[in-house]
Scaffold this active site. Sequence first.
Site, PDB file in Angstrom:
ATOM      1  N   GLY A 153      96.347  29.616 -15.745  1.00  0.00           N
ATOM      2  CA  GLY A 153      96.776  28.417 -15.028  1.00  0.00           C
ATOM      3  C   GLY A 153      96.179  28.331 -13.632  1.00  0.00           C
ATOM      4  O   GLY A 153      96.790  27.759 -12.727  1.00  0.00           O
ATOM      5  N   SER A 231      92.288  33.577 -18.950  1.00  0.00           N
ATOM      6  CA  SER A 231      91.890  32.745 -17.824  1.00  0.00           C
ATOM      7  C   SER A 231      92.320  33.395 -16.505  1.00  0.00           C
ATOM      8  O   SER A 231      91.977  34.540 -16.255  1.00  0.00           O
ATOM      9  CB  SER A 231      92.449  31.333 -18.016  1.00  0.00           C
ATOM     10  OG  SER A 231      91.783  30.412 -17.205  1.00  0.00           O
TER      11      SER A 231
END
Length: 555
Positions: A153, A231
Amino acid sequence: MFSTLLIPLLFQALLLPLATAAPIGGLIIPKINPAKILCQMPLVEKFLCPAGGLNGLSRATVFGTASGVVDADGAYRYPVKYATSSRWAPSTLVSAWNLPNGSNNVSALPLACPQPDVPSTAYTEDCLSMVLYVPQSLTLNSNAPVLVWLHGGSFVVGSATATGLDGSKLAQATNSIVAVVQYRLGALGFLAPNGNTNLAVKDVVNALEFIKRAAPAFGGSASKVTLAGQSAGATMIRALLSAPSASSLFRSTILQSDPMNFGHLRPATHTALLNKFKELTGCSSQSCQNGLSISSILAAQKTVYDSAPSLDPAAGNAQPIRPVLDGTFITTPLDISSTFPSVSKPLLVTSVSNEATYAIYDIFRDPIPEEYFPDICAATFGEERTTTVISSPFYQPSPGSIVDGEVDARAQLAILGTDYLWKCSGWTFARAWVQHGGNAFVGQYVVGATYPGNEQVPLCTQSDVICHQDDIQIVFGTVSNPTSAQSALITEVQQRYKAFLNNGNPNVAGLPNWAPATTTDVHSIRLGGTGEAPIGACDPTFWGSTVDYDYQYYN
Ligand SMILES: *[C@@H]1O[C@H](CO)[C@@H](O)[C@H](O)[C@H]1NC(C)=O
Ligand SMILES: *[C@@H]1O[C@H](CO)[C@@H](O)[C@H](O)[C@H]1NC(C)=O
């Protein structure tokens, strides 16, 4: 006319849409539990109450009694608060077992950390929580591995309750404890006006300290901890690998889709972002800082985030708020811009085949004429790198990108973005890892499951286009109505993770050989396909050598 467009473009590449914090179903333990009362009688406990006492669900941990529920998918589930934090101060490990955010409902999942674009009722500043998923079959003597998952995120959104992160199936398939961990986000985690650095990374250290102490009561081994993340979650792990003081807390790591083109922030870049944040919030005293509303902090954070590349181009155009090479906690860039330290932990590095497709096709809704390709590149890479990129054989128009006789440069941009941000930079990292003493296994997902939000780019819904985040529900086994190809890959990946958690090697009898990376050939296997991924521009003589990654370019 296109020259300013690539700046917003890669920005969004990494953003996880925050999943609605939809609770995952579970059973509430009855308030008065006869088994619990019986088990508190010493003699009865010894004979009737296995696994730490009380009943099938409760556990006697060093922090006190843990209570949980049976998750809808069958594992025991324990939400817990692992640390307490005052605003912009380092967090401190809890001393007692408590549910997240003062809750007394063991069925409820934690609230997220403060973040933009969700109602304020979905988050709390008191957010240092995790959710443990424990297979029912574990006993006190199981000595099972622990997989700690760090969500993505871009360090500004995401949570332990995002879509697909129910660890129940993963825990059972790997016969391990899965801990899904939250850490402070954005300015609250990375831009402390008082000069504290890397608060969010140190939150994760506390989470690991908590797990080390608590795991044995659930049948887990404190010495078999693997960090896995996707990520920004993987970037967080790379930061922990760069922090010698955290090294003893885990023994192996899994990095999924880490945008390794971005090194750790350098102190000067961090200072530039921090100064802007301080200017915007206008607070110099601690009492003023403590009085700031969350909404004003998030508003200033957004301005810093959006303007980061103009404050300092080295911040980059995606996840500019990130761990900083502060020299005391994070002591090495852990990239090829300087001496790579010796390493020994086993490493698994994966990317997906079309990492940048969502970002490119979301920003550019219409085909891009080929003549704009150089300008768009120049906006991100500058003239010198652009000249090398566009004259290379790797990013020429492909026959597949010609529509009605016109080239659509979006196809080239998607490959280029995928290469430099994720795929090639990951390969470069794996080669350096191997060269300095570690084992690394590299893979590329060619089957995935469209993550919520990605369907906004219709290309991402094609079964042969695997966009950023489409690996998440494969790893967790949380794909709804999986195809046979998805089911097969879920089984394969979970078997490989199980092996990796136990012995640092993802090879399993009956599955194709996964050769370890060497300094010259990373052997990136195609997960969901056969054989190895094509090398293309990830040849060691191109990215990282002829053309610099950002972490080289800005040093
Ligand atoms: C506890 O949390 C669950 C899941 O969010 C919810 O369904 C239930 O209503 C809550 N129970 C109480 C007593 O608040
Ligand atoms: C839980 O979060 C809410 C919302 O941020 C906050 O008002 C409350 O004080 C928190 N509870 C505890 C016990 O910290």
